[in-house]
Design a protein around this motif. Structure first.
Motif, PDB file in Angstrom:
ATOM      1  N   ARG A  61      74.947  15.058  75.055  1.00 16.71           N
ATOM      2  CA  ARG A  61      75.438  15.366  73.705  1.00 16.71           C
ATOM      3  C   ARG A  61      76.098  14.136  73.077  1.00 16.71           C
ATOM      4  NH1 ARG A  61      76.214  20.479  75.731  1.00 16.71           N
ATOM      5  NH2 ARG A  61      78.238  20.016  76.655  1.00 16.71           N
ATOM      6  N   LYS A  64      73.474  11.789  72.166  1.00 15.59           N
ATOM      7  CA  LYS A  64      72.438  12.435  71.352  1.00 15.59           C
ATOM      8  C   LYS A  64      71.055  12.253  71.955  1.00 15.59           C
ATOM      9  CE  LYS A  64      75.019  12.335  67.140  1.00 15.59           C
ATOM     10  NZ  LYS A  64      76.022  11.555  66.710  1.00 15.59           N
ATOM     11  N   THR A  65      70.990  12.444  73.277  1.00 19.26           N
ATOM     12  CA  THR A  65      69.706  12.351  73.976  1.00 19.26           C
ATOM     13  C   THR A  65      69.530  13.577  74.854  1.00 19.26           C
ATOM     14  OG1 THR A  65      70.694  11.193  75.840  1.00 19.26           O
ATOM     15  CG2 THR A  65      69.759   9.835  74.091  1.00 19.26           C
TER      16      THR A  65
END
Length: 87
Positions: A61, A64-65
């Motif tokens: 998170r 952002k992957t």
């Protein structure tokens, strides 16, 4: 990561009944956590699967992957995990 895993591949893990403290320090999850750290993925060294999963999801998170994935132990395709076992 590969170098770390090759280094511990033949090391037997402590027996949880005979050495509970040792088993908390060296088990499947701690080895995975250490392998991830060796690859530069910063997770806490966790002795418990749920904590390791939570930490990985937090990293994903934050960066952002990826995405989180939960899988019930008795799910129909759980037997596929045997492909990761040592021969």
């Amino acid at each position: 990561m590969e170098e770390y895993l090759r280094g511990v591949w033949d090391d037997e893990m402590p027996n949880a009944r005979e050495d509970p403290a040792g088993a908390l320090k060296d088990n499947c999850n701690t080895r995975i956590s250490n392998a991830l750290k060796a690859a530069g993925i910063d997770v806490d060294i966790s002795a418990f699967p749920a904590f390791l999963q939570r930490d990985l999801e937090d990293v994903m998170r934050k960066n952002k992957t990826g995405f989180g994935l939960s899988h019930a132990k008795d799910a129909p395709d759980a037997s596929n995990y045997g492909i990761f076992d040592k021969p």
